[in-house]
Write an enzyme that holds these catalytic residues in place. Structure first.
Site, PDB file in Angstrom:
ATOM      1  N   HIS A  96      16.482   8.754  32.024  1.00 55.41           N
ATOM      2  CA  HIS A  96      16.729   7.306  32.174  1.00 55.41           C
ATOM      3  C   HIS A  96      17.703   7.024  33.300  1.00 55.41           C
ATOM      4  O   HIS A  96      18.356   5.989  33.317  1.00 55.41           O
ATOM      5  CB  HIS A  96      17.262   6.726  30.852  1.00 55.41           C
ATOM      6  CG  HIS A  96      16.212   6.663  29.773  1.00 55.41           C
ATOM      7  ND1 HIS A  96      16.523   6.577  28.434  1.00 55.41           N
ATOM      8  CD2 HIS A  96      14.864   6.691  29.844  1.00 55.41           C
ATOM      9  CE1 HIS A  96      15.400   6.541  27.727  1.00 55.41           C
ATOM     10  NE2 HIS A  96      14.378   6.612  28.550  1.00 55.41           N
TER      11      HIS A  96
ATOM     12  N   CYS B 200      26.118  -6.302  51.688  1.00 55.23           N
ATOM     13  CA  CYS B 200      25.078  -7.252  52.183  1.00 55.23           C
ATOM     14  C   CYS B 200      25.004  -8.473  51.293  1.00 55.23           C
ATOM     15  O   CYS B 200      24.142  -9.324  51.475  1.00 55.23           O
ATOM     16  CB  CYS B 200      23.717  -6.531  52.218  1.00 55.23           C
ATOM     17  SG  CYS B 200      22.897  -6.488  50.609  1.00 55.23           S
TER      18      CYS B 200
ATOM     19  N   SER C 286      16.523   8.890  18.015  1.00 57.39           N
ATOM     20  CA  SER C 286      15.677   8.270  16.976  1.00 57.39           C
ATOM     21  C   SER C 286      14.207   8.414  17.344  1.00 57.39           C
ATOM     22  O   SER C 286      13.332   8.088  16.542  1.00 57.39           O
ATOM     23  CB  SER C 286      16.038   6.787  16.844  1.00 57.39           C
ATOM     24  OG  SER C 286      15.833   6.130  18.108  1.00 57.39           O
TER      25      SER C 286
HETATM   26  N1  APR Z   1      24.901  13.844  15.273  1.00 60.07           N
HETATM   27  C1  APR Z   1      23.543  13.912  15.275  1.00 60.07           C
HETATM   28  N2  APR Z   1      22.735  12.826  15.351  1.00 60.07           N
HETATM   29  C2  APR Z   1      23.348  11.621  15.417  1.00 60.07           C
HETATM   30  C3  APR Z   1      24.757  11.460  15.425  1.00 60.07           C
HETATM   31  C4  APR Z   1      25.543  12.649  15.338  1.00 60.07           C
HETATM   32  N3  APR Z   1      26.880  12.603  15.328  1.00 60.07           N
HETATM   33  N4  APR Z   1      25.041  10.132  15.495  1.00 60.07           N
HETATM   34  C5  APR Z   1      23.860   9.486  15.536  1.00 60.07           C
HETATM   35  N5  APR Z   1      22.839  10.378  15.486  1.00 60.07           N
HETATM   36  C6  APR Z   1      21.397  10.119  15.557  1.00 60.07           C
HETATM   37  C7  APR Z   1      20.939   8.896  14.794  1.00 60.07           C
HETATM   38  O1  APR Z   1      20.582   9.261  13.456  1.00 60.07           O
HETATM   39  C8  APR Z   1      19.694   8.482  15.600  1.00 60.07           C
HETATM   40  O2  APR Z   1      18.532   9.157  15.123  1.00 60.07           O
HETATM   41  O3  APR Z   1      21.094   9.871  16.922  1.00 60.07           O
HETATM   42  C9  APR Z   1      20.004   8.961  17.005  1.00 60.07           C
HETATM   43  C10 APR Z   1      20.402   7.845  17.956  1.00 60.07           C
HETATM   44  O4  APR Z   1      19.268   7.023  18.114  1.00 60.07           O
HETATM   45  P1  APR Z   1      19.347   5.764  19.127  1.00 60.07           P
HETATM   46  O5  APR Z   1      20.592   5.013  18.898  1.00 60.07           O
HETATM   47  O6  APR Z   1      18.020   5.059  19.027  1.00 60.07           O
HETATM   48  O7  APR Z   1      19.484   6.448  20.575  1.00 60.07           O
HETATM   49  P2  APR Z   1      18.338   7.095  21.454  1.00 60.07           P
HETATM   50  O8  APR Z   1      17.296   7.743  20.605  1.00 60.07           O
HETATM   51  O9  APR Z   1      18.982   7.917  22.492  1.00 60.07           O
HETATM   52  O10 APR Z   1      17.698   5.783  22.168  1.00 60.07           O
HETATM   53  C11 APR Z   1      16.709   6.013  23.136  1.00 60.07           C
HETATM   54  O11 APR Z   1      16.767   3.677  23.700  1.00 60.07           O
HETATM   55  O12 APR Z   1      18.061   1.820  24.023  1.00 60.07           O
HETATM   56  C12 APR Z   1      17.348   2.803  24.682  1.00 60.07           C
HETATM   57  O13 APR Z   1      17.653   3.635  26.839  1.00 60.07           O
HETATM   58  C13 APR Z   1      18.225   3.627  25.574  1.00 60.07           C
HETATM   59  O14 APR Z   1      18.154   6.011  25.990  1.00 60.07           O
HETATM   60  C14 APR Z   1      18.154   5.025  24.972  1.00 60.07           C
HETATM   61  C15 APR Z   1      16.838   4.996  24.220  1.00 60.07           C
END
Ligand code: APR
Length: 249
Positions: free
Chosen positions: A120, A151, A190
């Site tokens: 990303h 600019c 997620s």
């Molecule tokens: N250890 C392990 N897993 C964790 C922890 C932790 N300490 N804290 C949170 N999580 C898990 C949550 O259970 C969840 O499944 O990390 C995941 C975070 O999910 P999101 O908040 O949806 O983040 P992500 O999957 O990276 O989102 C993908 O969405 O908003 C866009 O561009 C943004 O890159 C991002 C993309």
């Protein structure tokens, strides 16, 4: 239950010819950076439709920059946690080929990872929306907002907003890595945002084992993943590194 699965994962990593990690915001939560969809995630505070789409940025860059500035101060203070450090060590020891990250926090590089595919983009630089000139984020004053290029064009972080394409090179490289790995660690995501969440499916179809590290199950867990190591990324990855180190040939 996790103890046995940690051993099983370490053994699978030692036997796999190529291991790739896919990381999401969850790996950086213990570095002080909120995730997006968790109970205290960023999207609980800021509506992504108003702050995270390229349309929102173009129609009200000053408003979006207020959120970016708040996030930027968290990023500045953040440091790699044991999960980032474990991945860097596993790469150094030849047990990990690359990290494909959805994160823009640069913590994998700060931890010492060499092969990081920024799916990303990255928060390291800002790009002018008019002339395309790049600036190091650190060197740009965020007063007044939005920051502007010489600019006079509005500057935008050089990462992917919803509605923008994935950087072509990163996309191809990540698909290549996923398509020919034997094991993919899916850590702290997620797995709801495409095309990043397609990578574990590509790996699975190519015959790889998919192992999740997450606090909770995701939509991959019952359909794609071979197993999930449930718990915090820093504790799990530290235990996994210890197990790999203990029994390395
Ligand atoms: N250890 C392990 N897993 C964790 C922890 C932790 N300490 N804290 C949170 N999580 C898990 C949550 O259970 C969840 O499944 O990390 C995941 C975070 O999910 P999101 O908040 O949806 O983040 P992500 O999957 O990276 O989102 C993908 O969405 O908003 C866009 O561009 C943004 O890159 C991002 C993309």
């Amino acid at each position: 239950m996790n103890e046995n699965l940690i051993k099983k994962t370490a053994q699978a990593m030692r036997q796999a010819k190529k291991v790739v990690a896919l990381t999401g915001a969850g790996i950086s939560v213990e570095s002080g950076i909120p995730d997006f969809r968790g109970p205290s995630g960023l999207w609980e505070k800021f509506d992504p439709m108003e702050y995270a789409t390229i349309e929102a940025f173009c129609s009200n860059p000053r408003k979006v920059w207020t959120m970016l500035k708040e996030m930027g101060s968290l990023l500045e203070k953040s440091k790699p946690n044991p999960a980032h450090l474990a991945l860097a060590k596993l790469e150094q020891m030849g047990y990990l080929s690359s990290v494909v990250t959805q994160n823009i926090d640069n913590l994998h590089q700060a931890a010492g990872s060499k092969r990081v595919i920024e799916f990303h983009g990255s928060g390291k630089r800002l790009i002018c929306m008019i002339c395309g000139r790049m600036y190091e984020s650190q060197g740009v004053k965020l007063e007044p907002l939005p920051p502007r290029c010489s600019c006079t064009g509005v500057l935008k972080p050089n990462f992917v907003f919803f509605g923008e394409p994935i950087p072509w090179g990163a996309h191809m490289e990540a698909r290549e890595e996923a398509g020919n790995c034997e094991l993919m660690l899916v850590i702290g995501t997620s797995a709801v945002v495409s095309p990043a969440c397609d990578l574990p499916v590509i790996a699975k179809k190519a015959g790889a084992q998919i192992i999740e590290v997450n606090l909770e199950e995701t939509q991959l867990t019952r359909n794609i993943s071979n197993w999930i190591l449930k718990g915090s990324a820093s504790r799990i990855m530290q235990n996994l590194l210890d197990e790999v180190l203990e029994n390395k040939e």
